[in-house]
Design a protein around this motif. Sequence first.
Motif, mmCIF file in Angstrom:
data_model
loop_
_atom_site.group_PDB
_atom_site.id
_atom_site.type_symbol
_atom_site.label_atom_id
_atom_site.label_comp_id
_atom_site.label_asym_id
_atom_site.label_seq_id
_atom_site.Cartn_x
_atom_site.Cartn_y
_atom_site.Cartn_z
ATOM 1 N N UNK A 25 0.824 -1.216 0.000
ATOM 2 C CA UNK A 25 0.000 0.000 0.000
ATOM 3 C C UNK A 25 0.854 1.260 0.000
ATOM 4 N N UNK A 26 1.940 1.242 0.753
ATOM 5 C CA UNK A 26 2.830 2.411 0.804
ATOM 6 C C UNK A 26 3.468 2.678 -0.556
ATOM 7 N N UNK A 27 3.921 1.633 -1.220
ATOM 8 C CA UNK A 27 4.528 1.803 -2.544
ATOM 9 C C UNK A 27 3.484 2.308 -3.528
ATOM 10 N N UNK A 28 2.299 1.734 -3.480
ATOM 11 C CA UNK A 28 1.223 2.120 -4.397
ATOM 12 C C UNK A 28 0.786 3.565 -4.176
ATOM 13 N N UNK A 29 0.631 3.961 -2.928
ATOM 14 C CA UNK A 29 0.194 5.333 -2.622
ATOM 15 C C UNK A 29 1.247 6.365 -3.002
ATOM 16 N N UNK A 30 2.511 6.062 -2.708
ATOM 17 C CA UNK A 30 3.594 7.010 -3.021
ATOM 18 C C UNK A 30 3.945 7.002 -4.502
ATOM 19 N N UNK A 31 3.547 5.939 -5.203
ATOM 20 C CA UNK A 31 3.906 5.764 -6.615
ATOM 21 C C UNK A 31 5.420 5.875 -6.783
ATOM 22 N N UNK A 32 6.128 5.270 -5.849
ATOM 23 C CA UNK A 32 7.582 5.353 -5.841
ATOM 24 C C UNK A 32 8.178 4.053 -5.311
ATOM 25 N N UNK A 33 9.313 3.684 -5.896
ATOM 26 C CA UNK A 33 10.032 2.491 -5.446
ATOM 27 C C UNK A 33 11.102 2.836 -4.420
ATOM 28 N N UNK A 34 11.157 4.089 -4.018
ATOM 29 C CA UNK A 34 12.202 4.551 -3.102
ATOM 30 C C UNK A 34 12.188 3.750 -1.800
ATOM 31 N N UNK A 35 13.367 3.274 -1.430
ATOM 32 C CA UNK A 35 13.525 2.562 -0.171
ATOM 33 C C UNK A 35 13.207 1.076 -0.232
ATOM 34 N N UNK A 36 12.845 0.566 -1.410
ATOM 35 C CA UNK A 36 12.517 -0.850 -1.536
ATOM 36 C C UNK A 36 13.690 -1.578 -2.183
ATOM 37 N N UNK A 37 14.151 -2.634 -1.550
ATOM 38 C CA UNK A 37 15.243 -3.435 -2.081
ATOM 39 C C UNK A 37 14.673 -4.590 -2.903
ATOM 40 N N UNK A 38 14.904 -4.530 -4.209
ATOM 41 C CA UNK A 38 14.434 -5.622 -5.068
ATOM 42 C C UNK A 38 15.132 -6.934 -4.731
ATOM 43 N N UNK A 39 16.386 -6.865 -4.338
ATOM 44 C CA UNK A 39 17.111 -8.088 -3.966
ATOM 45 C C UNK A 39 16.422 -8.754 -2.771
ATOM 46 N N UNK A 40 16.059 -7.957 -1.785
ATOM 47 C CA UNK A 40 15.387 -8.505 -0.603
ATOM 48 C C UNK A 40 14.055 -9.133 -0.967
ATOM 49 N N UNK A 41 13.245 -8.407 -1.730
ATOM 50 C CA UNK A 41 11.924 -8.929 -2.071
ATOM 51 C C UNK A 41 12.010 -10.095 -3.047
ATOM 52 N N UNK A 42 12.999 -10.095 -3.935
ATOM 53 C CA UNK A 42 13.205 -11.253 -4.808
ATOM 54 C C UNK A 42 13.564 -12.475 -3.961
ATOM 55 N N UNK A 43 14.391 -12.258 -2.948
ATOM 56 C CA UNK A 43 14.736 -13.350 -2.030
ATOM 57 C C UNK A 43 13.523 -13.876 -1.284
ATOM 58 N N UNK A 44 12.670 -12.968 -0.800
ATOM 59 C CA UNK A 44 11.429 -13.389 -0.135
ATOM 60 C C UNK A 44 10.577 -14.229 -1.081
ATOM 61 N N UNK A 45 10.427 -13.751 -2.317
ATOM 62 C CA UNK A 45 9.611 -14.478 -3.290
ATOM 63 C C UNK A 45 10.181 -15.864 -3.568
ATOM 64 N N UNK A 46 11.484 -15.944 -3.730
ATOM 65 C CA UNK A 46 12.123 -17.236 -3.987
ATOM 66 C C UNK A 46 11.905 -18.194 -2.814
ATOM 67 N N UNK A 47 12.084 -17.705 -1.598
ATOM 68 C CA UNK A 47 11.864 -18.558 -0.419
ATOM 69 C C UNK A 47 10.414 -19.029 -0.329
ATOM 70 N N UNK A 48 9.488 -18.169 -0.709
ATOM 71 C CA UNK A 48 8.082 -18.564 -0.668
ATOM 72 C C UNK A 48 7.773 -19.640 -1.710
ATOM 73 N N UNK A 49 8.360 -19.523 -2.884
ATOM 74 C CA UNK A 49 8.167 -20.557 -3.906
ATOM 75 C C UNK A 49 8.746 -21.885 -3.420
ATOM 76 N N UNK A 50 9.929 -21.842 -2.826
ATOM 77 C CA UNK A 50 10.537 -23.064 -2.292
ATOM 78 C C UNK A 50 9.644 -23.677 -1.207
ATOM 79 N N UNK A 51 9.083 -22.839 -0.340
ATOM 80 C CA UNK A 51 8.199 -23.337 0.720
ATOM 81 C C UNK A 51 6.926 -23.954 0.136
ATOM 82 N N UNK A 52 6.412 -23.378 -0.944
ATOM 83 C CA UNK A 52 5.221 -23.948 -1.599
ATOM 84 C C UNK A 52 5.545 -25.333 -2.148
ATOM 85 N N UNK A 53 6.680 -25.460 -2.801
ATOM 86 C CA UNK A 53 7.096 -26.771 -3.327
ATOM 87 C C UNK A 53 7.252 -27.770 -2.180
ATOM 88 N N UNK A 54 7.866 -27.325 -1.089
ATOM 89 C CA UNK A 54 8.016 -28.191 0.092
ATOM 90 C C UNK A 54 6.646 -28.607 0.620
#
Length: 96
Positions: A25-54
């Motif tokens: 919601x914060x990213x959407x409201x600000x219409x800005x990617x400022x302060x968001x680490x794509x590496x961190x969120x990509x890592x979260x997404x990857x871990x979630x996919x691995x957990x789904x497979x598990x």
Amino acid sequence: MKEIVAWIFGFALMGNAALFVPQALAVWRKKSDEGISLITFAGFNLLQVIAIVQGFYQHDVALIVGMVASLITCGAVTCLTLVYRVGRKRTTIAAS
């Protein structure tokens, strides 16, 4: 007891998914990617996919549902960040 722990685990995973909503919601409201680490969120997404497979391998419905919910909410942050980052870079290039 095992069933009680499974229910608590399921609720905890839904809580985990809910934790990404304010960030999305914060990213959407600000219409800005400022302060968001794509590496961190990509890592979260990857871990979630691995957990789904598990979850599929272990036949753990709570893990599958909870991680799919987390992947959706975390994925929303990731997608919004990408959209605004690409838009910002296009604007910067066009202004040059």
